[in-house]
Design an enzyme around this catalytic site. Structure first.
Site, PDB file in Angstrom:
ATOM      1  N   GLU A  87       0.882  -1.173   0.000  1.00  0.00           N
ATOM      2  CA  GLU A  87       0.000   0.000   0.000  1.00  0.00           C
ATOM      3  C   GLU A  87       0.914   1.214   0.000  1.00  0.00           C
ATOM      4  OE1 GLU A  87      -3.140  -0.377  -0.324  1.00  0.00           O
ATOM      5  OE2 GLU A  87      -3.426  -2.447   0.251  1.00  0.00           O
ATOM      6  N   CYS A 108      -2.172   9.614   2.518  1.00  0.00           N
ATOM      7  CA  CYS A 108      -1.761   9.079   1.211  1.00  0.00           C
ATOM      8  C   CYS A 108      -2.745   9.471   0.117  1.00  0.00           C
ATOM      9  CB  CYS A 108      -1.604   7.569   1.279  1.00  0.00           C
ATOM     10  SG  CYS A 108      -3.049   6.749   1.961  1.00  0.00           S
TER      11      CYS A 108
HETATM   12  P1  NAD Z   1       8.419   4.908   4.562  1.00  0.00           P
HETATM   13  O1  NAD Z   1       8.373   4.142   3.312  1.00  0.00           O
HETATM   14  O2  NAD Z   1       9.559   5.834   4.770  1.00  0.00           O
HETATM   15  O3  NAD Z   1       8.407   3.945   5.841  1.00  0.00           O
HETATM   16  C1  NAD Z   1       7.377   3.033   6.062  1.00  0.00           C
HETATM   17  C2  NAD Z   1       7.876   1.907   6.951  1.00  0.00           C
HETATM   18  O4  NAD Z   1       8.887   1.178   6.258  1.00  0.00           O
HETATM   19  C3  NAD Z   1       8.511   2.357   8.256  1.00  0.00           C
HETATM   20  O5  NAD Z   1       8.112   1.504   9.291  1.00  0.00           O
HETATM   21  C4  NAD Z   1      10.002   2.214   7.981  1.00  0.00           C
HETATM   22  O6  NAD Z   1      10.765   2.022   9.145  1.00  0.00           O
HETATM   23  C5  NAD Z   1      10.021   0.997   7.109  1.00  0.00           C
HETATM   24  N1  NAD Z   1      11.186   0.861   6.233  1.00  0.00           N
HETATM   25  C6  NAD Z   1      11.985   1.824   5.747  1.00  0.00           C
HETATM   26  N2  NAD Z   1      12.948   1.284   4.955  1.00  0.00           N
HETATM   27  C7  NAD Z   1      12.746  -0.049   4.961  1.00  0.00           C
HETATM   28  C8  NAD Z   1      13.401  -1.151   4.325  1.00  0.00           C
HETATM   29  N3  NAD Z   1      14.451  -0.985   3.520  1.00  0.00           N
HETATM   30  N4  NAD Z   1      12.908  -2.394   4.540  1.00  0.00           N
HETATM   31  C9  NAD Z   1      11.840  -2.588   5.327  1.00  0.00           C
HETATM   32  N5  NAD Z   1      11.193  -1.586   5.970  1.00  0.00           N
HETATM   33  C10 NAD Z   1      11.635  -0.326   5.772  1.00  0.00           C
HETATM   34  O7  NAD Z   1       7.030   5.686   4.641  1.00  0.00           O
HETATM   35  P2  NAD Z   1       6.583   6.744   5.717  1.00  0.00           P
HETATM   36  O8  NAD Z   1       7.353   8.017   5.504  1.00  0.00           O
HETATM   37  O9  NAD Z   1       6.583   6.147   7.053  1.00  0.00           O
HETATM   38  O10 NAD Z   1       5.046   6.977   5.312  1.00  0.00           O
HETATM   39  C11 NAD Z   1       4.630   7.887   4.346  1.00  0.00           C
HETATM   40  C12 NAD Z   1       4.371   7.195   3.022  1.00  0.00           C
HETATM   41  O11 NAD Z   1       3.423   6.151   3.197  1.00  0.00           O
HETATM   42  C13 NAD Z   1       3.768   8.113   1.993  1.00  0.00           C
HETATM   43  O12 NAD Z   1       4.343   7.855   0.743  1.00  0.00           O
HETATM   44  C14 NAD Z   1       2.299   7.723   1.985  1.00  0.00           C
HETATM   45  O13 NAD Z   1       1.617   8.032   0.788  1.00  0.00           O
HETATM   46  C15 NAD Z   1       2.385   6.258   2.230  1.00  0.00           C
HETATM   47  N6  NAD Z   1       1.144   5.729   2.772  1.00  0.00           N
HETATM   48  C16 NAD Z   1       0.389   4.911   1.984  1.00  0.00           C
HETATM   49  C17 NAD Z   1      -0.824   4.436   2.460  1.00  0.00           C
HETATM   50  C18 NAD Z   1      -1.692   3.508   1.633  1.00  0.00           C
HETATM   51  O14 NAD Z   1      -2.547   2.855   2.211  1.00  0.00           O
HETATM   52  N7  NAD Z   1      -1.503   3.441   0.323  1.00  0.00           N
HETATM   53  C19 NAD Z   1      -1.257   4.789   3.735  1.00  0.00           C
HETATM   54  C20 NAD Z   1      -0.449   5.606   4.507  1.00  0.00           C
HETATM   55  C21 NAD Z   1       0.753   6.078   4.022  1.00  0.00           C
END
Ligand code: NAD
Length: 506
Positions: free
Chosen positions: A231, A265
Site C-alpha cells: 500500500e 496518502c
Molecule cells: P516509509 O516508506 O519511509 O516507511 C514506512 C515503513 O517502512 C517504516 O516503518 C520504515 O521504518 C520501514 N522501512 C523503511 N525502509 C525499509 C526497508 N528498507 N525495509 C523494510 N522496511 C523499511 O514511509 P513513511 O514516511 O513512514 O510513510 C509515508 C508514506 O506512506 C507516503 O508515501 C504515503 O503516501 C504512504 N502511505 C500509503 C498508504 C496507503 O494505504 N496506500 C497509507 C499511509 C501512508
C-alpha cells in the site's frame, strides 16, 4: 543494541526510547508469534469473532489514551487522532461480523469430474510481517493487525521509527483482549529492522509506506519469494467540471488537501479545473483556505508535519514551483517556532513539469491547474506514476461516472474525497505505483488467507474413466467430453454423453 529516540513534533521533547532490533531479535519474535499463532488458529471462527469484539471494546474504552499517544508522536490535532480510533473500531466491528462467514470457504464447481465435490478453504498464512508508516499509525496498524487476526494469523508489527509507542499500544490492546501471549509482537526500530523482518521467516509481508521503500521491500522479498501486499504513495487528483457545485468543490478541496496537514496518502495533491469555472473556484478556495488554522493549540484545524525532513520536502516543492513561474496565492512558508508547521498553501499557474504536480508532496499544499476541457483533465490526472484515489466534481452523475471510469486509480469518488478509507467494507488500495493488494472489505480479507482447494470423491469407483485403459491414450474420452459439453447441436451432445457413459460403465 543501538537505540532509537522518538520526539514529539509539537515540542521536540522525547516521547520514546526503544532498541533498534536486528536480525536475531526479529527472528526471536517471529518464532514466539508463530507458537502463539498455532494456538490462535485452532480457535473456532465464532470464538475469534468474540475475541475481536473484546478487542474493539477495549479500543473504545481507551480511545482518549490512544489518541493522546498518536498526538504526541505525530503532532496531529486531537480530532484527527481520534478519527484513527474511529476507523480502527469500524474495521474491528466489520471483521468480527463479516469475517466468520467469509472464512467458512466456499464450494466450487466440479467441471466434468461428475462424481466429486470440491471447494476452497481459506487458511491463515501463519505469521504476517506488518510494516507501517507514521501518518496513520493506529488506523493502519490496527487495521492490518485486526485483519490478520481475524484470518487466524499472528503478527510481528514493525511500526514507523516515528510512532513506536502507537505500535506498542496496539500490541498491548491485543495482549489484554486475547488470552494468548505473543500473538502480536512489536519489532522496535527503523528501516533496518523492517529489512530484517522480511528475511526473518514471516509468511507474508503487509507493507504500507512510500513507493520508494515499497520497491526495496518487493526486491528483498523476492529473495525468499515471500508474498507482499504493498500500500504505497499517492498523488491524488480532483477534477472540477464546469457544472460542479463550486462552493462544495472548493470546500472539499481545501479539506482534502489540508486535512492531516496534507500527510494522508489520498490527500488531494492536484486540482484540475475547467476554464469556465476556474476563477470562481480559485476565489472560493481562497475564502475557505484563509479560515484554516494551523498550530499546536487544541482548537487548531491542522497540526504539525511529522519532522524536519517533511518540512524541507514541502518547502522545496513550493520553491521549485515558484522558480518555474507558479504563483503562491496563500501561504508558501514554514511557520517559525516550535513544531514543524507549514502555512496552508494555495498555488496557481502550475504546469505538469513541476515537482508539486509530479511527486508526492505530503504537505498542506493545493496546486490548482486551469484546463481547457474535461478530457484534458482526465489526461493530466492519469499523467502520473501513481494511482491511489481520484475524485470528480460535477452535478451530472452520468458524466461524472463516465469520467470516473477513465481514471486509473484504486478508488474513485464523486463530489467527495478521502472518506473512502473510513468505510471498512470498501476495499482500499492502489493502481500503478501506488501498490497492489487491498485492505478493508472482503477483498482485504483475501490478502490475509491462503486459499486452499480441496477435492473429494463421492462414489468410490474402483476405476475412473480417465485412468489408464489398455490400448488407449484417452482420446476417446476427451472427444466424448468435447462433444457432450461443447458440441454444436443436440445429436452431437447426446452422442458424446452416451460415449462418456460407456466409459464410466466399462
Ligand atoms: P516509509 O516508506 O519511509 O516507511 C514506512 C515503513 O517502512 C517504516 O516503518 C520504515 O521504518 C520501514 N522501512 C523503511 N525502509 C525499509 C526497508 N528498507 N525495509 C523494510 N522496511 C523499511 O514511509 P513513511 O514516511 O513512514 O510513510 C509515508 C508514506 O506512506 C507516503 O508515501 C504515503 O503516501 C504512504 N502511505 C500509503 C498508504 C496507503 O494505504 N496506500 C497509507 C499511509 C501512508
Amino acid at each position: 543494541m543501538d537505540r532509537l529516540t522518538c520526539l514529539n513534533p509539537l515540542t521536540g521533547q522525547q516521547v520514546a526510547d526503544v532498541p533498534i532490533m536486528g536480525t536475531d531479535e526479529v527472528r526471536g519474535l517471529v518464532a514466539s508469534t508463530r507458537a502463539a499463532q498455532e494456538e490462535w488458529s485452532q480457535r473456532s471462527l465464532a470464538q475469534r469473532a468474540r475475541d475481536l469484539q473484546r478487542l474493539r471494546r477495549s479500543v473504545a474504552d481507551r480511545a482518549d489514551e490512544i489518541a493522546g499517544i498518536i498526538r504526541v508522536e505525530t503532532g496531529k490535532v486531537l480530532g484527527e487522532a481520534l478519527s484513527e480510533v474511529v476507523i480502527a473500531l469500524d474495521t474491528l466491528d466489520f471483521l468480527a461480523r463479516k469475517a466468520p462467514s467469509f472464512l467458512l470457504g466456499r464450494r466450487a464447481g466440479i467441471g466434468w469430474l461428475y462424481q466429486r465435490r470440491a471447494g476452497v478453504s481459506y487458511d491463515p498464512w501463519g505469521v504476517i510481517g506488518a510494516i507501517t508508516p507514521w501518518n496513520y499509525p493506529f488506523a493502519i496498524g490496527m487495521g492490518v493487525v485486526g485483519t490478520s487476526l481475524a484470518c487466524g494469523n499472528g503478527v510481528v508489527l514493525k511500526p514507523s521509527e516515528y510512532t513506536q509507542l502507537t505500535g506498542e499500544i496496539i500490541a498491548d490492546l491485543v495482549g489484554k483482549a486475547i488470552d494468548i501471549e505473543n500473538l502480536v509482537t512489536v519489532a522496535t526500530g527503523d528501516g533496518s529492522t523492517g529489512a530484517a523482518l522480511i528475511g526473518a521467516g514471516v509468511d507474508k509481508i503487509a507493507f504500507t509506506g512510500s513507493t520508494t521503500t515499497g520497491k526495496k521491500i518487493m526486491a528483498a522479498a523476492a529473495e525468499s519469494l515471500t508474498p507482499v501486499v504493498l500500500e504505497l504513495g499517492g498523488k491524488d487528483a480532483m477534477i472540477v467540471c464546469a457544472d460542479a457545485d463550486i462552493e462544495r468543490a472548493a470546500r472539499g478541496a481545501v479539506w482534502a488537501a489540508f486535512y492531516g496537514c496534507g500527510q494522508v496518502c489520498m490527500s488531494v495533491e492536484r486540482a484540475y479545473v475547467v476554464d469556465s469555472v476556474y476563477d470562481d473556484f480559485v476565489e472560493a478556495v481562497m475564502a475557505e483556505a484563509r479560515r484554516v488554522r494551523t498550530s499546536d493549540e487544541d482548537e487548531a484545524m491542522v497540526g504539525s508535519l511529522i519532522a524536519p525532513f517533511q518540512l524541507e520536502r514541502v518547502d522545496s516543492h513550493v520553491k521549485d514551483a515558484q522558480a518555474a513561474g507558479a504563483r503562491v496565492l496563500l501561504g508558501g512558508r514554514p511557520i517559525t517556532g516550535p513544531g514543524h508547521f507549514y502555512q496552508p498553501t494555495v498555488i496557481v499557474d502550475v504546469d505538469h513539469e513541476m515537482d508539486v504536480m509530479r511527486h508526492e508532496t505530503f504537505g498542506p499544499v493545493l496546486p490548482i491547474m486551469r484546463v481547457a476541457s474535461e478530457d484534458e483533465a482526465i489526461r493530466l490526472a492519469n499523467d502520473t506514476i501513481f494511482g491511489l484515489d481520484a475524485s470528480v466534481w460535477s452535478r451530472d452523475r452520468k458524466k461524472a461516472r463516465r469520467i470516473a471510469r477513465e481514471l486509473e486509480v484504486g478508488t474513485v469518488l464523486i463530489n467527495d474525497h478521502l472518506v473512502n478509507y473510513a468505510m471498512a467494507e470498501l476495499p482500499f488500495g492502489g493502481a500503478r505505483q501506488s501498490g497492489f493488494g487491498r485492505v478493508h472489505g472482503l477483498e482485504g480479507l483475501r490478502e490475509f488467507v491462503r486459499p486452499k482447494g480441496w477435492v473429494e470423491d463421492r462414489l468410490a469407483l474402483k476405476r475412473e474413466p480417465h485412468w489408464f485403459v489398455e490400448g488407449s491414450g484417452g482420446e476417446d474420452l476427451a472427444k466424448a467430453l468435447i462433444d457432450f459439453r461443447h458440441g454444436p447441436n443436440l445429436p452431437r451432445r447426446l452422442s458424446g454423453g452416451l460415449r462418456l457413459l460407456r466409459g464410466v460403465l466399462r
